[in-house]
Design a protein around this motif. Sequence first.
Motif, mmCIF file in Angstrom:
data_model
loop_
_atom_site.group_PDB
_atom_site.id
_atom_site.type_symbol
_atom_site.label_atom_id
_atom_site.label_comp_id
_atom_site.label_asym_id
_atom_site.label_seq_id
_atom_site.Cartn_x
_atom_site.Cartn_y
_atom_site.Cartn_z
ATOM 1 N N SER A 105 34.788 29.315 50.026
ATOM 2 C CA SER A 105 34.851 28.175 50.948
ATOM 3 C C SER A 105 35.877 28.453 52.050
ATOM 4 C CB SER A 105 35.244 26.905 50.194
ATOM 5 O OG SER A 105 36.599 26.998 49.788
ATOM 6 N N ASN A 140 38.409 26.628 52.849
ATOM 7 C CA ASN A 140 39.759 26.392 52.336
ATOM 8 C C ASN A 140 40.251 27.543 51.469
ATOM 9 O OD1 ASN A 140 40.236 23.895 53.581
ATOM 10 N ND2 ASN A 140 39.019 22.842 52.022
ATOM 11 N N GLU A 141 39.374 28.090 50.649
ATOM 12 C CA GLU A 141 39.764 29.206 49.770
ATOM 13 C C GLU A 141 40.078 30.454 50.597
ATOM 14 O OE1 GLU A 141 40.708 31.347 46.377
ATOM 15 O OE2 GLU A 141 40.548 29.202 46.708
ATOM 16 N N ARG A 158 43.408 29.982 52.229
ATOM 17 C CA ARG A 158 44.505 30.132 51.276
ATOM 18 C C ARG A 158 44.757 31.610 50.975
ATOM 19 N NH1 ARG A 158 45.326 31.028 46.322
ATOM 20 N NH2 ARG A 158 43.171 31.046 45.630
ATOM 21 N N ASN A 166 45.078 28.504 58.236
ATOM 22 C CA ASN A 166 44.374 27.235 58.084
ATOM 23 C C ASN A 166 42.873 27.465 58.015
ATOM 24 O OD1 ASN A 166 46.560 25.471 58.066
ATOM 25 N ND2 ASN A 166 46.678 25.501 60.311
ATOM 26 N N ALA A 167 42.213 26.570 57.318
ATOM 27 C CA ALA A 167 40.755 26.641 57.231
ATOM 28 C C ALA A 167 40.124 26.479 58.616
ATOM 29 C CB ALA A 167 40.233 25.570 56.281
ATOM 30 N N SER A 168 40.790 25.724 59.472
ATOM 31 C CA SER A 168 40.254 25.525 60.823
ATOM 32 C C SER A 168 40.209 26.846 61.599
ATOM 33 C CB SER A 168 41.070 24.488 61.584
ATOM 34 O OG SER A 168 42.410 24.915 61.728
#
Length: 148
Positions: free
Chosen positions: A27, A29-30, A33, A38-40
């Motif tokens: 994902s 987010n993963e 991380r 950032n996921a953005s």
Amino acid sequence: MPRLKGSADRLEDRRKRALALLDSGYSLNEVGRRIGCNASSVMRWRDTRRRDGAKALKVRYSPGRPWKLDQVQRKRLVELLLQGPIAHGYRTNLWTTARIAEVVQQEFAVRYHRDHVGRLMHSLQWSPQKPERRALERDEEAIQRWKQ
């Protein structure tokens, strides 16, 4: 999170690793991380790759604000400065940033603040120097005898 510091190759490699993880099924987010962003950012890189291809992930540099004086004017400025401050009407033979700013204003009709003249001079390979201070009573012959 601020942008990761490093060379362009390192930043580009980071983007490629993030997209490889994303392609593997992780994902946003993963991936963020694991990569440390950032996921953005991962989403932006994904969208950029979809829109413009892999070449769009290369790190681009901002050239910054253009110089107020072009290359010909900067060369002319060096010629003017080599004439010395006295040739430009100053009483002492010492260039200061304020004096250089005045010469630039008079010759090229371009305003430079005296605090920014240092950058201009650095780009011309000129370094700040202070005149050596010596006492008026200095006896050079006595100094040479003492050194021997």
